[in-house]
Design a protein around this motif. Structure first.
Motif, short mmCIF file in Angstrom:
data_model
loop_
_atom_site.label_atom_id
_atom_site.label_comp_id
_atom_site.label_asym_id
_atom_site.label_seq_id
_atom_site.Cartn_x
_atom_site.Cartn_y
_atom_site.Cartn_z
N LEU A 30 45.67 40.09 39.18
CA LEU A 30 45.76 40.25 37.82
C LEU A 30 44.48 39.78 37.08
CD1 LEU A 30 48.16 40.91 35.92
CD2 LEU A 30 48.70 38.46 35.62
N GLN A 31 43.68 38.86 37.45
CA GLN A 31 42.41 38.23 37.17
C GLN A 31 41.28 39.56 37.00
OE1 GLN A 31 40.62 35.39 39.23
NE2 GLN A 31 38.78 35.36 37.94
N ARG A 32 41.47 40.30 38.14
CA ARG A 32 40.60 41.54 38.07
C ARG A 32 40.74 42.43 37.37
NH1 ARG A 32 38.86 42.57 44.53
NH2 ARG A 32 37.50 43.70 43.25
N ALA A 33 42.09 42.86 37.31
CA ALA A 33 42.59 43.93 36.56
C ALA A 33 42.40 43.70 35.24
CB ALA A 33 43.94 44.32 36.94
N ILE A 34 42.59 42.44 34.79
CA ILE A 34 42.31 42.20 33.26
C ILE A 34 40.86 42.34 32.86
CG2 ILE A 34 42.85 40.46 31.50
CD1 ILE A 34 45.36 39.68 32.64
N GLN A 35 40.23 41.62 33.61
CA GLN A 35 38.73 41.89 33.43
C GLN A 35 38.10 43.33 33.17
OE1 GLN A 35 37.32 39.44 36.88
NE2 GLN A 35 37.13 37.62 35.32
N LYS A 36 38.82 44.30 33.97
CA LYS A 36 38.39 45.51 34.00
C LYS A 36 39.15 46.18 32.84
CE LYS A 36 38.12 49.74 37.04
NZ LYS A 36 38.41 50.25 38.35
N LEU A 37 40.23 45.84 32.61
CA LEU A 37 40.96 46.99 31.52
C LEU A 37 41.02 46.19 30.29
CD1 LEU A 37 43.99 47.52 34.02
CD2 LEU A 37 42.34 48.99 33.54
N LEU A 38 40.54 45.05 30.09
CA LEU A 38 40.81 44.50 28.78
C LEU A 38 39.72 45.05 27.84
CD1 LEU A 38 42.91 42.51 27.16
CD2 LEU A 38 41.31 40.63 27.71
N PRO A 39 40.25 45.59 26.70
CA PRO A 39 38.95 45.99 25.70
C PRO A 39 38.54 45.21 24.69
CG PRO A 39 40.97 47.11 25.04
CD PRO A 39 41.38 46.22 26.46
N ILE A 40 39.33 43.86 24.59
CA ILE A 40 38.97 42.86 23.59
C ILE A 40 38.09 41.77 24.09
CG2 ILE A 40 40.30 41.21 22.13
CD1 ILE A 40 42.88 42.51 23.43
#
Length: 725
Positions: free
Chosen positions: A609-619
């Motif tokens: 989840l950490q890696r995915a959020i770092q990649k996907l989160l535009p904020i």
């Protein structure tokens, strides 16, 4: 009428009586050797009876004795009177002659009890039991004795009769309840110490109201006469009283007095174990008793398995945690108990677990023996499993063996054993829903007390299982007995119901009333359980809130363990009207607990989840989100926290749900609802993702697409609401 003897037989009879008066067994046998040719049947019976009376249990090995037995075996039984049969039976049993043809002949002659008077019946009954007669014969004689009564018998005969019936019941499982009324009520005052002890032992197996009153009378008569008792008799009478009437005031006096007269060294293992067991059961263990146990340590290798187990049980029951004594138990225990019964193995293991001494060698022996689960009776099996689970040394193969027996024989367990196994399996993290269901049915019966009912619901909730029908039945049963419940069990019931989201129904009012009345005197662990359960179930009334605050003004955070501190903090966060109403010590603790702390190593799912959020989160965030379990505000563990967005992401695994027994349908745990309520009160948003949904996506592309929809999109919505996008 009187018997007529030939002159030669009469002379032989007189020689036998003269030798018996001198207590000369060899003299009697000399008469047999020289005069047997002149014997008539009564003369032979007299010789056998006097040999038994003089020599006790020592069976003579001289040829003359065998000649006497053969003579009586060949004698015409038609000439025997009932008294002859009774005397011969008693003599053979006293001399332990079980394998000679004469014994079979006499037992056959005993099968006509209607010919015996009360004295003869009592004497014969004691004899046939000692000779190991079958249950049918014992029952015939016992039934006849009950019919004719004990008129004309002396205290020794009556004692022997009661002993015989009691022994027969143990050996053959006879249920002669009428003996409680017909055999027991007689005056024990003239009886010898040995007779009193035999009678007391018999009463242990009789039980019943009459048995208790008779044993109390034996105790009353024995106390002023204990100086006449041998060490063996002291131990036996104390053991019997503690076994049947431990709650009676006279028992403590009897046991204490017997223990004070019992020697502190040099006693037999059985006597030492019995007297120590008695003082432990009667709650009158003293320094003298401890000294006696210490003195016996060097002789433990000579103890029988039952004696060693009883001694360890007594020490554990009195909470006498003496490291050197338990080290001695451990040193000899595995060797002594290899020959012991399953129950004895379980008792020793129970003692070690009770005092929290995790002996690897003893617990290995228990696990190994449980693989032969048929060695155990059901109570021993349950206690053995409790012991290995309590010290966290249960092996899966041993638990599987027990589970197999439970499934095969579910009706063989009583409610105590069912409850013990339920709790033990859960502690050992050996949770199998079908097994839990079987044990739950056995645990909740008409005989189940509040403690067993409380432990049953606790075990189900701890295992994450709920059975609506079972919980409702327990709630109904407990409504009328909450006043008899201890604080721990009251809190366990509350915790269990709110944990699995089960309504208390009609139990609500009596349970909460009992909790409120007990709060001022509760220990810290019960206070935390009550406070947490009440707020989790949204059951906190104004009066209950005031009562808990009153307790927390007296108990500081230092009185609680870490988990307890956190649960009290959760209660305060939700139930306090404002910060000023929180006790000062707890307010300081909450400030300290809310400071950032080191996070825990993330799980594999959290790392994905950490890696995915770092990649996907535009904020763009100034604060790095936390990707491992963290105590939010010092109170709540969350998987991922975004302080800037006041958002938490929770990954829901099986540990977040209870399962309904049978359908295995998910039901949210009460703690999850409590966490969500608190976070919402703090104006945090909670995004929940099922771990199974994450793991279902095997490729990175598929997983990221899922997370974009379920996690990133809600985060963007929250960011926009806060003006961050």
């Amino acid at each position: 009428g009187a018997r007529c003897f030939s002159a030669a037989s009469a002379r032989a009879q007189q020689k036998i009586l003269d030798a018996a008066r001198r207590k000369d067994t060899d003299g009697i046998l000399a008469v047999v050797a020289t005069d047997l040719q002149s014997f008539e049947t009564p003369t032979g019976l007299t010789a056998l009876h006097r040999i038994a009376a003089v020599s006790g249990s020592r069976c003579p090995s001289l040829p003359a004795f065998q000649q006497l037995l053969n003579f009586l075996d060949q004698a015409d039984s038609r000439t025997w009177r009932p008294a002859d049969v009774a005397n011969c039976c008693w003599s053979l049993s006293a001399l332990r002659v079980k394998d000679h043809p004469l014994t079979s002949k006499v037992l056959t002659m005993c099968s006509k009890p209607a010919e015996f008077d009360p004295r003869e019946t009592a004497e014969t009954l004691a004899g046939v039991v000692r000779l190991g007669a079958d249950s049918e014969l014992v029952e015939q004689l016992a039934g006849h004795l009950l019919a004719v009564g004990l008129e004309g018998t002396n205290p020794v005969m009556r004692t022997n009769a009661v002993w015989a019936v009691a022994t027969a019941r143990v050996q053959h499982g006879l249920v002669l309840q009428a003996t409680d009324v017909r055999l027991l009520p007689w005056d024990v005052r003239p009886a010898s110490p040995q007779a009193l002890v035999m009678f007391a032992w018999a009463l242990v197996s009789q039980r019943g109201t009459v048995a208790k009153s008779q044993l109390a009378e034996i105790g009353r008569v024995s106390v002023p006469r204990l100086g006449e008792f041998s060490p063996r008799d002291l131990a036996s009478v104390a053991w019997a009283a503690s076994k049947v009437i431990p709650e009676q005031p006279g028992t403590t006096e009897l046991v204490s007095r017997a223990a004070s007269l019992f020697p502190v060294s040099g006693s037999r293992g059985q006597d030492c174990a019995n007297i120590t067991w008695a003082v432990a059961s009667a709650s009158c263990f003293t320094a003298g008793d401890l000294l006696r146990v210490r003195n016996s340590v060097q002789e433990l290798h000579k103890f029988k398995p039952q004696e060693l187990a009883a001694l360890a049980w007594a020490m554990a029951t009195t909470s006498q945690v003496e490291p050197d004594i338990f080290a001695a138990f451990e040193k000899v225990g595995t060797d002594v108990l290899r020959k012991g019964s399953g129950f004895e193995v379980a008792t020793l293991a129970w003692a070690f677990a009770k005092v929290a001494v995790p002996s690897p060698s003893i617990m290995k022996l228990v696990n190994d023996r449980l693989l032969r689960v048929a060695d155990f009776d059901t109570r021993g099996m349950a206690n053995a499993v409790w012991a290995i689970a309590a010290v966290d040394m249960a092996r899966v193969d041993a638990l599987e063996a027990v589970a197999h027996r439970v499934r095969r024989e579910p009706n063989s367990l009583d409610h105590v054993e069912s409850t013990t196994l339920l709790v033990s399996f859960v502690r050992a993290q050996f949770v199998q829903p079908d097994l839990m269901g079987l044990l739950g049915v056995g645990a909740v019966v008409s005989q189940s007390g509040p403690q067993h009912l409380a432990n049953t619901v606790w075990a189900f909730a701890k295992a994450g299982l709920v059975d609506d029908a079972l919980f409702s039945k327990i709630a109904d049963r407990l409504q009328d007995c909450t006043e008899a419940m201890e604080a721990q069990h009251v809190c366990n019931v509350l915790w269990a119901f709110v944990t699995v989201g089960q309504p208390l129904g009609g139990l609500t009012e009596p349970l909460l009333g009992r909790i409120e009345s007990m709060l001022p005197d509760m220990i810290a662990t019960d206070v935390q359980a009550a406070a947490w359960g009440l707020t989790c179930g949204q059951l906190v009334s104004n009066s209950m809130r005031s009562a808990i605050f009153a307790v927390l003004h007296k108990k500081s955070p230092g009185d609680f363990e870490v988990v307890g501190q956190r649960q009290i903090g959760q209660w305060l966060a939700l139930e306090a009207d404002d910060e000023s109403s929180i006790p000062e010590a707890w307010r300081r603790w909450m400030v300290e607990a809310s400071r950032p702390s080191d996070s825990v190593r993330p799980s594999s799912t959290q790392f994905i989840l950490q890696r995915a959020i770092q990649k996907l989160l535009p904020i763009p965030l100034q604060d790095t989100p936390v990707f491992s379990e963290i105590l939010l505000g010092g109170l709540w563990l969350v998987d991922v926290a975004f302080p800037e967005l006041r958002t938490a992401v929770e990954i829901d695994g099986d540990q977040h749900y209870a399962r309904e027994l049978g359908t295995m349908k998910k039901r949210e745990l009460g703690s999850m609802g409590l966490k969500r309520r608190h976070l919402q009160r703090l104006e945090w948003v909670v995004i929940r993702v099922d771990v199974a949904d994450i793991e279902r996506h095997k490729t990175t592309q598929s997983r990221n697409k899922f997370l974009q929809q379920e996690v990133i999109a809600p985060l963007e919505v929250q960011a926009k609401a806060l003006g961050r996008m």
